[in-house]
Design an enzyme around this catalytic site. Sequence first.
Site, PDB file in Angstrom:
ATOM      1  N   TYR A  36      -9.523  -4.983   2.639  1.00 37.54           N
ATOM      2  CA  TYR A  36      -8.963  -3.617   2.590  1.00 37.54           C
ATOM      3  C   TYR A  36      -9.196  -3.676   2.151  1.00 37.54           C
ATOM      4  O   TYR A  36      -8.492  -2.956   1.308  1.00 37.54           O
ATOM      5  CB  TYR A  36      -7.487  -4.735   3.469  1.00 37.54           C
ATOM      6  CG  TYR A  36      -6.049  -3.038   3.977  1.00 37.54           C
ATOM      7  CD1 TYR A  36      -7.078  -2.476   4.679  1.00 37.54           C
ATOM      8  CD2 TYR A  36      -5.114  -3.803   4.408  1.00 37.54           C
ATOM      9  CE1 TYR A  36      -6.265  -1.067   5.210  1.00 37.54           C
ATOM     10  CE2 TYR A  36      -4.947  -2.944   5.361  1.00 37.54           C
ATOM     11  CZ  TYR A  36      -5.182  -1.497   5.195  1.00 37.54           C
ATOM     12  OH  TYR A  36      -4.293  -0.800   6.778  1.00 37.54           O
ATOM     13  N   ASP A  61      -9.847   0.624   0.773  1.00 36.57           N
ATOM     14  CA  ASP A  61     -10.549   2.060   1.360  1.00 36.57           C
ATOM     15  C   ASP A  61     -11.272   2.867   0.770  1.00 36.57           C
ATOM     16  O   ASP A  61     -12.181   2.460   0.240  1.00 36.57           O
ATOM     17  CB  ASP A  61      -9.391   3.356   0.330  1.00 36.57           C
ATOM     18  CG  ASP A  61      -7.564   2.745   0.935  1.00 36.57           C
ATOM     19  OD1 ASP A  61      -7.592   1.923   1.582  1.00 36.57           O
ATOM     20  OD2 ASP A  61      -6.475   2.810  -0.092  1.00 36.57           O
ATOM     21  N   ARG A 107      -0.394   5.912  16.716  1.00 38.40           N
ATOM     22  CA  ARG A 107      -0.528   7.464  15.652  1.00 38.40           C
ATOM     23  C   ARG A 107      -1.236   7.934  16.638  1.00 38.40           C
ATOM     24  O   ARG A 107      -1.978   7.850  17.406  1.00 38.40           O
ATOM     25  CB  ARG A 107      -1.316   7.537  14.315  1.00 38.40           C
ATOM     26  CG  ARG A 107      -1.951   6.849  13.783  1.00 38.40           C
ATOM     27  CD  ARG A 107      -2.600   6.238  12.022  1.00 38.40           C
ATOM     28  NE  ARG A 107      -3.575   5.357  11.853  1.00 38.40           N
ATOM     29  CZ  ARG A 107      -3.980   4.913  10.921  1.00 38.40           C
ATOM     30  NH1 ARG A 107      -2.788   5.288   9.691  1.00 38.40           N
ATOM     31  NH2 ARG A 107      -4.743   3.626  10.803  1.00 38.40           N
ATOM     32  N   ARG A 131       9.801   6.192  -3.073  1.00 39.72           N
ATOM     33  CA  ARG A 131      10.053   6.937  -4.173  1.00 39.72           C
ATOM     34  C   ARG A 131      11.467   7.668  -4.715  1.00 39.72           C
ATOM     35  O   ARG A 131      11.985   7.332  -2.878  1.00 39.72           O
ATOM     36  CB  ARG A 131       9.285   7.965  -4.286  1.00 39.72           C
ATOM     37  CG  ARG A 131       7.962   7.724  -4.475  1.00 39.72           C
ATOM     38  CD  ARG A 131       6.796   9.236  -4.495  1.00 39.72           C
ATOM     39  NE  ARG A 131       5.636   8.985  -4.556  1.00 39.72           N
ATOM     40  CZ  ARG A 131       4.842   9.283  -3.726  1.00 39.72           C
ATOM     41  NH1 ARG A 131       5.354  10.480  -2.474  1.00 39.72           N
ATOM     42  NH2 ARG A 131       3.317   9.173  -3.845  1.00 39.72           N
ATOM     43  N   ARG A 187       0.496  -1.357  -0.048  1.00 35.06           N
ATOM     44  CA  ARG A 187      -0.112  -0.100   0.110  1.00 35.06           C
ATOM     45  C   ARG A 187       0.747   0.974  -0.055  1.00 35.06           C
ATOM     46  O   ARG A 187       0.509   2.576  -0.304  1.00 35.06           O
ATOM     47  CB  ARG A 187      -1.019   0.127   1.190  1.00 35.06           C
ATOM     48  CG  ARG A 187      -1.713  -0.228   1.320  1.00 35.06           C
ATOM     49  CD  ARG A 187      -2.472  -1.338   2.566  1.00 35.06           C
ATOM     50  NE  ARG A 187      -3.502   0.591   3.595  1.00 35.06           N
ATOM     51  CZ  ARG A 187      -4.508   0.416   3.443  1.00 35.06           C
ATOM     52  NH1 ARG A 187      -5.413  -0.201   2.164  1.00 35.06           N
ATOM     53  NH2 ARG A 187      -5.307   1.909   3.047  1.00 35.06           N
TER      54      ARG A 187
HETATM   55  N1  UDP Z   1       2.936   0.869   7.827  1.00 32.28           N
HETATM   56  C1  UDP Z   1       4.576   0.905   8.155  1.00 32.28           C
HETATM   57  N2  UDP Z   1       4.660   1.589   9.309  1.00 32.28           N
HETATM   58  C2  UDP Z   1       4.511   2.838   9.013  1.00 32.28           C
HETATM   59  C3  UDP Z   1       3.128   3.534   8.323  1.00 32.28           C
HETATM   60  C4  UDP Z   1       2.876   1.691   7.653  1.00 32.28           C
HETATM   61  O1  UDP Z   1       4.952  -0.479   8.589  1.00 32.28           O
HETATM   62  O2  UDP Z   1       5.065   4.118   9.498  1.00 32.28           O
HETATM   63  C5  UDP Z   1       2.757  -0.684   7.220  1.00 32.28           C
HETATM   64  C6  UDP Z   1       2.256  -1.045   8.384  1.00 32.28           C
HETATM   65  O3  UDP Z   1       1.782  -2.869   8.503  1.00 32.28           O
HETATM   66  C7  UDP Z   1       0.473  -0.459   8.130  1.00 32.28           C
HETATM   67  C8  UDP Z   1       0.241  -0.521   6.307  1.00 32.28           C
HETATM   68  O4  UDP Z   1       2.338   0.060   5.927  1.00 32.28           O
HETATM   69  O5  UDP Z   1      -0.715  -1.779   8.588  1.00 32.28           O
HETATM   70  C9  UDP Z   1      -0.743  -0.065   6.180  1.00 32.28           C
HETATM   71  O6  UDP Z   1      -0.355   1.091   6.280  1.00 32.28           O
HETATM   72  P1  UDP Z   1      -1.308   2.751   6.248  1.00 32.28           P
HETATM   73  O7  UDP Z   1      -0.982   3.789   6.475  1.00 32.28           O
HETATM   74  O8  UDP Z   1      -2.282   1.848   4.812  1.00 32.28           O
HETATM   75  O9  UDP Z   1      -2.954   1.578   6.864  1.00 32.28           O
HETATM   76  P2  UDP Z   1      -4.116   2.046   7.469  1.00 32.28           P
HETATM   77  O10 UDP Z   1      -4.191   3.791   6.942  1.00 32.28           O
HETATM   78  O11 UDP Z   1      -5.719   1.922   7.023  1.00 32.28           O
HETATM   79  O12 UDP Z   1      -4.141   1.986   9.050  1.00 32.28           O
END
Ligand code: UDP
Length: 366
Positions: A346, A348, A278, A174, A170
Amino acid sequence: MYDYLIVGSGLYGSVFAHEATKRNKKCLVIDKRSHFGGNVYCENLSGINVHKYGAHIFHTNDKEIWNYVNQFAEFNNYINSPVSLSNGKLYNLPFNMNTFYQLWGVTTPQEVKEIINKQIKEFGVDKPKNLEEQALSLVGKDVYEVLIKEYTEKQWGRKATELPSFIIKRLPVRYTYNNNYFNDKYQGIPIGGYNKIIEGLLEGVEVKLGVDFFENKEDLEKLASKVVFTGKIDEYFDYNLGELEYRSLRFEHMPLEVDNFQGNAVVNYNNAEFDFTRIIEHKHFEFGTQKNTIITREYPEKWDKRKEAYYPINDSKNSKLYGEYKKLAEQKNNVIFGGRLAEYRYYDMHQVIGAALAKTKKEFSQ
Ligand code: UDP
């Protein structure tokens, strides 16, 4: 008597209800919560739209879906650029030249590629079988250890070696100085919050809140010729084939008497020493200038039947079980299963809307 009983007023249910109502179908939408909108619901507190069930940032590459949501609300030009705190240092996300500079002090894509390619080669796996292997063969050991491993294991409550690799795909990687978390052409936050979109979708639709489908399933289903079910598919079938696994979340919302707590809408906390993944500072989604602020700590939690299911766990065991439920679902001609929980995907937001629009197109072309 209704044409459709729609269980759940999240994006899938609301889009379906809107499209069906447009075609003169009589719909009843029910939701067990005291408000509509499912997890995109925002609560306005002191002029700040608080994403009550986690941050929702709209993005899509699909012009049709973009135009669709823009019918109901104007979008601002918010671009998601989270930062991640790891071992006391801040790093830009997604993984890009800023992140690589912060990690290694190198400034050119050439230098970065040399480091990453060397680490990928040292790891030496061709066909990654799980999230850890996928990450190591995509960005190498340093990025994995500093920004992925602990966050991922905390988020999902299991080892990265026991998670499907698609989850990490996901995130873009870059070799430019571009902190935009998404690659999609269109992105933003609806001005006035997501409720505006749901209100627009549900205009002219009968909605009953605080109604638990499972408390009265048989009677409720009799009210309509067809049911659109957006809850957990295993629960619909009374867990007959066994339980699917989910990941839950707990949100700790906190008003603060400061105007700017963290300078960004999203700050990830990578390390395991923090129980939360977060902190969201909601006003920054809408460039708010209020005197105060509201933050939300997001704690991943083990799911059980009393808790809300937020993420499906699409590993092979659960995918197989879902496949069995899907077969049962296909035999039920008068029930449509749609959305993150009913399709165990999963998704979006834009994908949910796309799935609901595709379904309505099919349903009403017959
Ligand atoms: N991820 C990570 N570090 C980060 C942010 C995301 O390893 O700082 C990984 C983690 O496995 C997470 C996945 O990327 O479950 C998807 O993150 P995303 O932010 O897309 O997920 P959401 O917002 O749906 O929780």
